[in-house]
Design an enzyme around this catalytic site. Structure first.
Site, PDB file in Angstrom:
ATOM      1  N   TYR A  49       0.823  -1.217   0.000  1.00  0.00           N
ATOM      2  CA  TYR A  49       0.000   0.000   0.000  1.00  0.00           C
ATOM      3  C   TYR A  49       0.857   1.268   0.000  1.00  0.00           C
ATOM      4  O   TYR A  49       0.398   2.312   0.490  1.00  0.00           O
ATOM      5  CB  TYR A  49      -0.956  -0.026   1.186  1.00  0.00           C
ATOM      6  CG  TYR A  49      -2.178  -0.888   0.961  1.00  0.00           C
ATOM      7  CD1 TYR A  49      -2.972  -0.733  -0.189  1.00  0.00           C
ATOM      8  CD2 TYR A  49      -2.569  -1.861   1.885  1.00  0.00           C
ATOM      9  CE1 TYR A  49      -4.098  -1.522  -0.409  1.00  0.00           C
ATOM     10  CE2 TYR A  49      -3.708  -2.647   1.661  1.00  0.00           C
ATOM     11  CZ  TYR A  49      -4.461  -2.466   0.520  1.00  0.00           C
ATOM     12  OH  TYR A  49      -5.590  -3.239   0.304  1.00  0.00           O
ATOM     13  N   ASN A 112     -13.469  -3.984   2.587  1.00  0.00           N
ATOM     14  CA  ASN A 112     -14.167  -4.211   1.317  1.00  0.00           C
ATOM     15  C   ASN A 112     -13.790  -5.538   0.648  1.00  0.00           C
ATOM     16  O   ASN A 112     -13.757  -5.646  -0.571  1.00  0.00           O
ATOM     17  CB  ASN A 112     -14.004  -3.007   0.380  1.00  0.00           C
ATOM     18  CG  ASN A 112     -12.554  -2.744   0.017  1.00  0.00           C
ATOM     19  OD1 ASN A 112     -11.663  -3.485   0.423  1.00  0.00           O
ATOM     20  ND2 ASN A 112     -12.318  -1.707  -0.748  1.00  0.00           N
ATOM     21  N   HIS A 115      -8.842  -7.251  -2.637  1.00  0.00           N
ATOM     22  CA  HIS A 115      -7.973  -6.330  -3.376  1.00  0.00           C
ATOM     23  C   HIS A 115      -7.786  -6.844  -4.795  1.00  0.00           C
ATOM     24  O   HIS A 115      -7.717  -8.053  -5.006  1.00  0.00           O
ATOM     25  CB  HIS A 115      -6.592  -6.249  -2.696  1.00  0.00           C
ATOM     26  CG  HIS A 115      -5.552  -5.624  -3.578  1.00  0.00           C
ATOM     27  ND1 HIS A 115      -5.420  -4.268  -3.726  1.00  0.00           N
ATOM     28  CD2 HIS A 115      -4.634  -6.180  -4.411  1.00  0.00           C
ATOM     29  CE1 HIS A 115      -4.450  -4.020  -4.593  1.00  0.00           C
ATOM     30  NE2 HIS A 115      -3.956  -5.159  -5.024  1.00  0.00           N
TER      31      HIS A 115
HETATM   32  P1  DAT Z   1      -8.998  -0.154  -4.613  1.00  0.00           P
HETATM   33  O1  DAT Z   1      -8.812  -1.188  -3.516  1.00  0.00           O
HETATM   34  O2  DAT Z   1     -10.378  -0.203  -5.198  1.00  0.00           O
HETATM   35  O3  DAT Z   1      -7.903  -0.204  -5.638  1.00  0.00           O
HETATM   36  P2  DAT Z   1      -7.661   2.208  -3.520  1.00  0.00           P
HETATM   37  O4  DAT Z   1      -6.412   1.703  -4.161  1.00  0.00           O
HETATM   38  O5  DAT Z   1      -8.057   3.615  -3.783  1.00  0.00           O
HETATM   39  O6  DAT Z   1      -8.920   1.279  -3.903  1.00  0.00           O
HETATM   40  O7  DAT Z   1      -7.555   2.043  -1.942  1.00  0.00           O
HETATM   41  C1  DAT Z   1      -6.949   0.897  -1.380  1.00  0.00           C
HETATM   42  C2  DAT Z   1      -7.754   0.475  -0.177  1.00  0.00           C
HETATM   43  O8  DAT Z   1      -7.700   1.489   0.819  1.00  0.00           O
HETATM   44  C3  DAT Z   1      -9.241   0.265  -0.443  1.00  0.00           C
HETATM   45  O9  DAT Z   1      -9.506  -1.016  -0.971  1.00  0.00           O
HETATM   46  C4  DAT Z   1      -9.826   0.485   0.913  1.00  0.00           C
HETATM   47  C5  DAT Z   1      -8.944   1.551   1.518  1.00  0.00           C
HETATM   48  N1  DAT Z   1      -9.527   2.881   1.328  1.00  0.00           N
HETATM   49  C6  DAT Z   1      -9.553   3.606   0.174  1.00  0.00           C
HETATM   50  N2  DAT Z   1     -10.165   4.787   0.357  1.00  0.00           N
HETATM   51  C7  DAT Z   1     -10.533   4.821   1.659  1.00  0.00           C
HETATM   52  C8  DAT Z   1     -11.218   5.765   2.486  1.00  0.00           C
HETATM   53  N3  DAT Z   1     -11.637   6.932   2.008  1.00  0.00           N
HETATM   54  N4  DAT Z   1     -11.437   5.450   3.786  1.00  0.00           N
HETATM   55  C9  DAT Z   1     -11.008   4.269   4.299  1.00  0.00           C
HETATM   56  N5  DAT Z   1     -10.362   3.328   3.578  1.00  0.00           N
HETATM   57  C10 DAT Z   1     -10.127   3.597   2.281  1.00  0.00           C
HETATM   58 MG    MG Z   2      -5.892   0.263  -5.532  1.00  0.00          MG
END
Ligand code: DAT
Ligand code: MG
Length: 133
Positions: A49, A112, A115
């Site tokens: 991450y 959610n 991944h």
């Molecule tokens: P994705 O998993 O759809 O690629 P991302 O890369 O933007 O989404 O974010 C990685 C993870 O971080 C996501 O699965 C859940 C968490 N996350 C993202 N936005 C968030 C938020 N606003 N509040 C809390 N957790 C969040």
């Molecule tokens: Mg992502």
């Protein structure tokens, strides 16, 4: 043929959704190349991450993703990245369409279920981080 990296998160494992999720990928036609059940180290989680470092949800995200076993997997097929992202659905399960994995199994953005890598380059990097290191 393209490869991607997906990972059932600790909430999906705790709730017994591993089989259902793998089944959806298989039914779509994606081939399972490798998978395992492991708890990520803090270093693996931080590398996974890295793009979110500094965001307000980052600490909770690292805490959550290392809170129990996950099921990382390598999937292969035509357009595997886009196909798996479509099956997974929008980041926020509330906005994810019914019929997608997050739309059917999730309730909150912080937990959610799964991944999925968002590009072939990130898929390679995530596979190296979690299957090779
Ligand atoms: P994705 O998993 O759809 O690629 P991302 O890369 O933007 O989404 O974010 C990685 C993870 O971080 C996501 O699965 C859940 C968490 N996350 C993202 N936005 C968030 C938020 N606003 N509040 C809390 N957790 C969040
Ligand atoms: Mg992502």
């Amino acid at each position: 043929m393209e490869r991607t990296f997906c990972m059932v998160k600790p909430d999906g494992v705790r709730r017994g959704c591993i089989g259902d999720i793998i089944s959806r990928f298989e039914c779509k036609g994606l081939r399972l190349v490798d998978l395992k059940l492991v708890t990520l180290t803090a270093d693996q989680a931080a590398r996974h991450y890295a793009e979110h470092q500094g965001k307000d949800f980052y600490d909770d995200l690292i805490q959550f993703i290392t809170s129990g076993p996950v099921v990382p997997m390598i999937l292969e097929g035509p357009n595997a990245v886009a196909a798996s992202r479509a099956l997974i659905g929008a980041t926020d399960p509330l906005k994810a369409a019914p019929g997608t994995i997050r739309g059917d199994y999730g309730l909150t953005v912080s937990e959610n279920i799964i991944h999925g890598a968002d590009s072939p380059e990130n898929a390679d990097r995530e596979i190296a981080n979690i299957f090779t290191l």
